[in-house]
Design a protein around this motif. Structure first.
Motif, short mmCIF file in Angstrom:
data_model
loop_
_atom_site.label_atom_id
_atom_site.label_comp_id
_atom_site.label_asym_id
_atom_site.label_seq_id
_atom_site.Cartn_x
_atom_site.Cartn_y
_atom_site.Cartn_z
N TYR A 8 3.63 -14.72 16.74
CA TYR A 8 4.58 -15.40 17.60
C TYR A 8 3.86 -16.18 18.70
O TYR A 8 4.39 -17.18 19.21
CB TYR A 8 5.56 -14.39 18.20
N ALA A 320 13.14 -14.68 15.98
CA ALA A 320 11.97 -15.56 15.88
C ALA A 320 11.59 -15.80 14.43
O ALA A 320 11.28 -16.94 14.03
CB ALA A 320 10.80 -14.95 16.64
N LEU A 363 10.78 -17.70 20.46
CA LEU A 363 9.42 -17.49 19.95
C LEU A 363 8.51 -16.96 21.05
O LEU A 363 7.70 -16.04 20.83
CB LEU A 363 8.86 -18.79 19.37
#
Length: 374
Positions: A8, A320, A363
């Motif tokens: 991420y 995400a 994110l």
């Protein structure tokens, strides 16, 4: 999880680079403010968090330019809920700038945060027993006592308390958040309502229902007040806000965050989308606050809170992962739950920035929680 093993971290940097290269550049605050007074500080909040996570100063010029664009209107902007977002940005910006040794800029941000807090406090008159108005013009027949304005005062004040240790700010934060809770704007089930009726109608307005952004807004001041006072009601309220959002603001059978505009978005005209651009930022706002709450709970060391923090971390990762899967180009639209591999940005740069913001925010939020909780 190290940054090398944190996917991420890389995802968020890629998406943020697209946002800051195309639609939210160092010049953008000066172009948007004051005509649009709330998107700039909202987006700057994730720039601050990105600089902290990435250990960089890449976006400092944008942050300082936002200050230069925004502070002339601190004492006369039309909407207190917009002003409250600047208060949030100024306290967070102060911490970053102070840590980076930018002494004068840090002092500017701190002074402006105090001015915002004082402005909001001055709007908490006796109508409905307190709370902050939506608009500065108290004579406007459409004006009302607003949840977000008051919650923004609480967050700005409690941040100032933690920075300065001035007990008057703690008292202000308690006054603001206790009013919101006492009036039922944070309901016992965790639903966060937008405000009271117009003018002196002090009942909750049914035409201002909960949205996912407002479910996130109370989380930071509720946690900070819990940490400062050990009053369990603040912590319980924060957990209820998240639970209500997950039960009512996600796609059925999933953990994927949703606004009411998501499903119809792609079938609507650009004109309609532009008119509904505000909700483009809502899922991103909720993501950022959820990550902050999860990290604070995890760091508390309390076994039950650590378990809950891990659940919040899982929620953020699920969102995400879905964003990256459905938007492999890292350019995002409104609906995160449906595949859209061929999506191209709109002709409206402010709309693109708003859509991109939320994708970047989830994110970045997953990157932050993964680095601490996983």
């Amino acid at each position: 999880m190290s940054t090398n093993n944190n996917p991420y971290y890389k995802y968020s940097k890629t998406a943020l680079n697209i946002l800051t290269s195309n639609w939210f550049t160092p010049d953008t605050p000066g172009n948007w403010v004051p005509n649009d007074y709330w998107r700039t500080p909202t987006i700057c909040l994730i720039l601050i968090e990105a600089m902290q996570l990435y250990d960089t100063n890449d976006y400092l010029n944008t942050l300082v330019n936002a200050y230069n664009a925004g502070n002339p209107d601190t004492t006369d902007c039309a909407y207190y809920d917009d002003l409250s977002v600047w208060g949030r940005m100024y306290t967070k910006g102060y911490r970053l700038l102070n840590a980076q040794g930018k002494v004068q800029d840090a002092a500017n941000f701190l002074n402006e945060a105090k001015t915002v807090s004082n402005q909001l406090k001055s709007a908490a008159d006796s109508v409905c027993g307190g709370g902050i108005w939506w608009k500065r013009d108290t004579g406007d027949p459409n004006n009302f006592k607003a949840a977000n304005s008051t919650i923004g005062w609480a967050e700005t004040a409690i941040d100032l308390y933690n920075i300065t240790q001035d007990a008057s700010y703690l008292n202000d934060a308690k006054t603001a958040m206790d009013w919101v809770m006492a009036k039922g704007l944070i309901a016992s089930n965790g639903a966060v309502w937008g405000g009271m009726g117009h003018q002196t109608d002090c009942s909750i307005a049914n035409d201002n229902p909960p949205v996912i952004a407002l479910q996130g807004n109370p989380l930071a001041p509720l946690w900070a007040l819990y940490a400062a006072t050990k009053n369990q009601s603040y912590l319980t309220a924060a957990q209820n806000c998240v639970a209500w959002a997950m039960a009512n603001k996600t796609f059925s059978g999933t953990q994927i965050f949703q606004t009411k505009e998501d499903v119809e978005w792609k079938n609507q005209s650009l004109n309609w989308q532009e008119g509904n651009s505000g909700p483009c930022l809502f899922k991103g706002i909720f993501s950022r606050y959820l990550a902050e709450l999860a990290i604070n709970m995890f760091k508390s060391g309390d076994a039950d809170l650590v378990i809950r923090a891990k659940k919040y971390d899982t929620m953020l990762k699920a969102n995400a992962d879905m964003v990256v899967k459905n938007y492999p180009s890292y350019i995002f639209s409104m609906d995160w739950n449906s595949p859209n591999p061929g999506y191209t940005p709109t002709p409206n740069d402010q709309l693109n920035a708003s859509l991109q913001y939320s994708g970047v925010s989830v994110l970045l939020s997953a990157a932050k929680t993964a680095s601490i909780i996983s």
